[in-house]
Design an enzyme around this catalytic site. Structure first.
Site, mmCIF file in Angstrom:
data_model
loop_
_atom_site.group_PDB
_atom_site.id
_atom_site.type_symbol
_atom_site.label_atom_id
_atom_site.label_comp_id
_atom_site.label_asym_id
_atom_site.label_seq_id
_atom_site.Cartn_x
_atom_site.Cartn_y
_atom_site.Cartn_z
ATOM 1 N N ASN A 262 0.714 -0.943 0.227
ATOM 2 C CA ASN A 262 -0.207 0.049 0.257
ATOM 3 C C ASN A 262 0.799 0.833 -0.323
ATOM 4 O OD1 ASN A 262 -0.731 2.695 0.854
ATOM 5 N ND2 ASN A 262 -3.129 0.626 1.113
ATOM 6 N N ASP A 452 1.808 1.918 29.243
ATOM 7 C CA ASP A 452 3.164 1.847 28.195
ATOM 8 C C ASP A 452 3.846 1.907 29.130
ATOM 9 O OD1 ASP A 452 4.676 1.402 25.980
ATOM 10 O OD2 ASP A 452 5.131 4.004 26.037
#
Length: 533
Positions: A262, A452
């Site tokens: 893509n 995170d």
């Protein structure tokens, strides 16, 4: 010089190739299965493989004979994709490889399909130790080499990226493959907001697909949904790739997998790497989609390392994970590099200016050129607010965090107290890891997650560890979310630490002693969800 014939047959593409190491030339002949409607049906794919494999192998043998003479003299080894993939397809390709190796009286090499996607990019780029993003139909993961294996730094927790896109296009009524159709329609569309799900360095696509289907059913123009779909999914892939570069300190990225054809994804990844000063390599299209060329190239490396397989041991492995492969063909440096200690540091999201003498840190979330401006503005503002709010909340719960002096969400700017002497990545110890376990337990008991908790987001001082960067955190009472915090921390340790087993055990013991043991139990269930667990 080595010459290897490779056979690929993991799912939809029957392919055979010849790699000549002396000239670096790769001949590929492929025959892809195209379903009449819907997605790939395993039985139909296997029938196609049964018919197509003999013809592509014959084409490869004809190529050998016309260039080097008798294949029995010209071919050093036969390599084939052992997995992962569809069992019926793999077995057909495996049977063909065994038969051919016997006919040619040469060794057999069993190749991991996903590692081959990585190695073809590394081989053709000349990169030393890159991070790799694999974005294909059934997969999406980020890999880095460390201590004899490719470690999974991040991956999809549900479906593969290509399969996720195909689910939307089937809902719309488009034929397989759906990716090129989404790319074409997105060019004429306007961005629409869809769920953006990044957890540490893992991602999830199922919620995005459901939202995209609902938007289409509600009358949103299909071109707009396609635009939102691309901008959201590919921004997630670019962000996680950048997080992996930041975590490891690497400055090279290779890309693999059919979805990487893509042009918008390539553009995003290129912009991200340019902004970081990192090099990127995207193989030519014939090496991105499933192909036997990458099988032959990696097969040659394995053959030269003596990594061959006997017929009795050559059974296929439909669930063959890339981190299960002993990397016999390389012994160079790991992807993890030393962390800079200068006064300005660039993380995955922000630039951090350190005034150690003044005891302050200024963090600026910079605009990401690869993200759609609307999406980028939303994420920067949301994460800045979350970081300020949850850093202070954690401190109120007794967790060592820096004091927040100033916050400007619109500018993505925060000013903190300077804490710690080094981050956990460079100051790894069992005591610091235990601190992290206790700190996360306290956060979860108060009803929020860090989001995170990688070693780069833990600062280690003389007598304690500090948690920093709560930008991906949020309030929740779900055990699933708490367990994902643990999963992110352990995954990051596994990808960068020399021997993470002892640290992970200490971390879980500390969490259990201070928090809810059910969270650790749920972590075991999450660990079964990665692709091919």
């Amino acid at each position: 010089m080595t010459r290897v014939l490779g056979i690929e047959g993991t799912a939809w593409c029957a392919s055979a190739a010849v790699f000549d190491a002396e000239t670096d030339a790769v001949f590929i002949d492929s025959d892809a299965y195209v379903p009449e409607s819907g997605g790939i049906h395993p039985r139909e794919a296997a029938e196609h493989m049964r018919e197509a494999v003999p013809s592509v192998v014959e084409a490869a043998l004809d190529h050998v004979e016309s260039n080097w003479g008798d294949p029995a003299d010209a071919i050093d080894a036969v390599a084939f994709s052992r997995g992962p993939g569809l069992g019926p397809c793999l077995r057909i390709a495996g049977t063909a490889a065994r038969s051919l190796a016997g006919t040619l009286s040469c060794p057999l090499v069993g190749v991991n399909h996903m590692v081959a996607h990585l190695e073809i990019g590394r081989h053709r780029s000349g990169f030393e130790s890159p991070v790799c993003l694999n974005a294909s139909g059934a997969n999406a993961h980020v890999l880095g080499y460390h201590n004899g294996r490719y470690r999974v730094l991040g991956e999809t927790m549900d479906t593969g990226v290509g399969n996720a896109i195909d689910k939307f296009t089937r809902h719309v009524g488009w034929s397989h493959p759906g990716g090129p159709k989404v790319e074409s329609h997105a060019e004429d569309g306007d961005y629409v907001e869809l769920p953006y799900v990044v957890k540490g360095m893992d991602f999830s696509f199922s919620g995005i697909m459901s939202a995209a289907k609902q938007a289409y059913d509600d009358g949103t123009p299909v071109a707009d949904v396609c635009c939102g779909l691309q901008e959201t999914i590919f921004a997630m892939l670019a962000e996680v790739s950048e997080r992996a570069l930041s975590l490891t300190g690497a400055d090279e990225l290779v890309v693999g997998g059919g979805v990487a054809q893509n042009s918008r994804l390539q553009e995003m990844l290129t912009q991200m790497c340019e902004n970081r000063g990192a090099a990127i390599y995207v193989p030519e299209p014939r090496f991105l989609r499933d192909n036997a060329g990458m099988i032959a190239v990696l097969g040659a490396k394995m053959y030269e390392a003596g990594d061959i397989i006997s017929i009795p041991e050559s059974g296929v492995r439909p669930d063959f994970r890339p981190d299960e492969v002993p990397v016999s063909w390389r012994d160079d440096e790991a992807v993890a590099r030393p962390v800079p200690t200068d006064e300005r540091r660039q993380g995955a999201e922000a630039v951090v200016d350190i005034d150690a003498d003044g005891g302050r840190v200024t963090k600026r979330r910079l605009e990401k050129a690869y993200r759609h401006p609307v999406l980028d503005s939303r994420l920067r503002s949301q994460r800045t607010r979350s970081e300020a709010r949850l850093t202070s909340e954690a401190r109120r719960q007794g967790v060592p965090t820096p004091v927040v002096y100033d916050v400007d969400p619109d500018a993505g700017r925060l000013v903190f107290q300077y804490v710690g002497d080094a981050d956990l990545k460079t100051a790894l110890s069992e005591s610091a890891v235990r601190d992290v376990g206790r700190h996360l337990a306290a956060c979860h008991a108060a009803g929020f997650v860090h989001g995170d908790p990688t070693p780069r987001n833990v600062r280690v001082g003389e007598d304690r560890a500090f948690l920093i960067d709560f930008g991906l955190g949020y309030y929740t009472d779900a055990v699933e979310d708490y367990a994902m915090d643990l999963h992110v921390f352990e995954g990051a340790l596994g990808g960068t630490a020399d021997d993470p087993t002892a640290q992970i055990t200490a971390f879980e013991d500390a969490y259990r002693s201070a928090g809810d043991g059910a969270v650790v139990d749920h972590l075991r269930e999450i660990e079964t969800r990665g692709r091919y667990q």
